[in-house]
Design an enzyme around this catalytic site. Structure first.
Site, PDB file in Angstrom:
ATOM      1  N   LYS A 263     -27.106 -14.013   9.794  1.00 44.21           N
ATOM      2  CA  LYS A 263     -25.704 -14.301   9.513  1.00 44.21           C
ATOM      3  C   LYS A 263     -24.890 -12.998   9.502  1.00 44.21           C
ATOM      4  O   LYS A 263     -23.768 -12.948   9.982  1.00 44.21           O
ATOM      5  CB  LYS A 263     -25.644 -14.984   8.138  1.00 44.21           C
ATOM      6  N   ARG A 264     -25.503 -11.952   8.961  1.00 40.52           N
ATOM      7  CA  ARG A 264     -24.819 -10.658   8.884  1.00 40.52           C
ATOM      8  C   ARG A 264     -24.477 -10.085  10.264  1.00 40.52           C
ATOM      9  O   ARG A 264     -23.446  -9.457  10.441  1.00 40.52           O
ATOM     10  CB  ARG A 264     -25.671  -9.636   8.097  1.00 40.52           C
TER      11      ARG A 264
END
Ligand code: GLU
Length: 508
Positions: A263-264
């Protein structure tokens, strides 16, 4: 008779579906449809602590948006349900008991504190604590305790789990359709918990029991589940059940190619990692992607058709897909390529369809004094023409306004660099006489305007460079846009002249 192909996508509702999960679902779907089989959705919610409200609805909506709906699953019963493991709770206990009775599993009473102590104690000595053959007889379980003691503890209501009894000194021969044969020594495995003290099965037991009861023929899932394969195969053997075929899909890697896409990475790189928005994270749908583009780029992550072809409709994917062409190594995620896919699908849409999507942006972007123009001058036909002129420069419908605002509103600023370069001393005079030429044109179609303006340039012995670039700057505010006579034809005579006049006032 060969068995009907039945595959399942079995997510845990612990949050939104990552695109890696969508790809797993897609490969299952493609395999099922290619082989005339069924695609099943099973919700693996045995871990109540990780349950997230709304996650199941999200999963269903994401599959539907991608155009890969399940044939069986929650709300689509077909004799194999229920499809949520929490609703199948009553089923699992008997299977844990069956394994205990067969001597393939055992009760373990070790408290969390005790196990923690062993773990830390091992760590301090630079070792890893594994609950298995070399220490199980020293721990608190039905293998080390007398049968009466075990009975007593159970009747007294002491907490226990059920563990799988991994047989020592065996070589397991595992098969994976993507990775081939894998050999594992059982001595390196631990005695995994199958049934928890809260009365719920663990993922491993529930997953195997359900795959068996739901008559799953092929398990296609992410590579992160490969380490569980040894236990799963042993469970099938212990029950005496025929195991499905397994295929573990390669990981989706970061754009750098190193490590799993997270997600980062999406937050850092400004691209979605979820199909639909979830809280603050934007999804592919909301970012303006077409589901066909998402399906196409996901299919190419870890699979290849063996040809140069990159664009595949879902139907073509179904025809072409095969597990044999799934790669073993991780698939590098390329956010630029996802835009390219959307660009391709956008070009394939009709101008009418795109205009229909774009009209909302036009309504929102038009200055309020012009809002009613959507019903009059900027009607469907006008917007459709605009779309036809600019779409080849766009990746998304949301790019349209930036690319076409001058079809709707006169520029209020003029690109500074271009103004310096294009506006010379004689520009105002040239533009003034161009206005006179334009005023005399009655048929203001692009072709006619072009013919007249070009012959005027010739007669006046002017160069194109003295007329066309400043004209574009005056009409558009910038050096961008399609053929200038198409723009003039669209905005019309009055507006073209008014814009030249305005620009002469501002910069001329
Ligand atoms: N519940 C597991 C997951 O969340 C399923 C793994 C499998 O397909 O066996 O991915």
């Amino acid at each position: 008779m060969t068995k009907k192909v039945r595959v399942r996508f079995a997510p845990s509702p612990t949050g939104p579906l990552h695109i890696g999960g969508v790809r797993t679902a897609l490969f299952n779907y493609l395999y099922a449809k290619k082989n005339g089989g069924d695609f099943i959705l099973r919700i693996e919610d045995t871990d109540q602590n990780r349950y997230v409200e709304g996650a199941e609805d999200y999963i269903v909506e994401a599959l539907n948006w991608c155009g890969i709906p399940f044939d069986e699953g929650p709300g689509k019963e077909s004799g194999f349900g229920p499809y949520r493991q929490s609703e199948r709770k009553h089923l699992y206990r008997q299977y844990a008991d069956e394994l205990i009775n067969k001597g393939k599993a055992y009760y373990a009473f070790d408290t969390a504190e005790k196990l923690d102590f062993h773990r830390k104690d091992h760590e301090a000595k630079g070792k890893t604590f594994i609950y298995n053959w070399h220490n199980r007889l020293k721990l608190d379980n039905s293998l080390s305790l007398m049968p009466e003691e075990v009975e007593k503890r159970i009747t007294d209501g002491e907490n226990y789990v059920v563990r799988f009894l991994t047989p020592p000194d065996e070589k397991l021969h595992l098969k994976d359709s993507i990775r081939g044969n894998i050999e594992i020594d059982t001595n390196v495995l631990d005695d995994k918990v199958l049934f928890k003290s809260d009365g719920m099965p663990t993922y491993h037991l529930a997953n195997i029991v359900d795959d068996h009861l739901m008559e799953i023929t092929h398990v296609i899932r992410g590579e992160e589940w490969l380490p569980s394969l040894a236990l799963h195969q042993q469970l099938y053997d212990a029950f005496g059940w025929e195991a499905p075929e397994f295929a573990h899909l390669p990981l989706i890697m970061k754009p750098t190619g190193k490590g799993k896409l997270s997600k980062r990475d999406g937050e850092k790189g400004g691209f979605p990692v979820f199909p639909l928005s979830w809280n603050e994270s934007e999804g592919y749908r909301e970012a303006g992607y077409f589901p066909e583009a998402v399906v196409n780029f996901l299919a190419m992550l870890g699979w290849n058709p063996g040809t140069e072809q990159e664009l595949f409709s879902l139907k073509e994917l179904i025809e072409t897909f095969s597990i044999e062409r799934v790669n073993k190594s991780g698939a590098r995620f390329d956010p630029e390529k996802t835009k390219w896919y959307n660009h391709q699908y956008l070009q394939g849409k009709s101008d009418a369809e795109l205009a229909n999507l774009f009209i909302k942006d036009v309504r929102l972007s038009l200055p309020s004094r012009q809002a009613s123009a959507v019903e009059t001058s900027f009607n469907d036909a006008y917007i459709k023409k605009v779309v036809g002129l600019i779409k080849e420069r766009a990746n998304f419908v949301s790019d349209f306004w930036k690319l076409s605002d001058y079809f709707f509103v006169a520029p209020s600023t003029y690109n500074e660099k271009a103004s310096k370069k294009q506006v010379k001393e004689d520009t105002p005079a040239i533009m003034e006489s161009l206005i006179t030429v334009l005023e005399n044109i009655t048929d203001f179609t692009p072709q006619n305007v072009e013919t007249i303006v070009k012959s005027w340039i010739g007669e006046q012995e002017l160069s194109f460079g003295k007329v066309m670039p400043p004209l574009r700057l005056f009409l558009v505010g910038d050096m961008k846009g399609p053929h200038i006579f198409d723009i003039m034809g669209m905005i019309g005579k009055e507006e073209s002249i008014a814009r030249i006049r305005k620009a002469l006032e501002v910069i001329g």
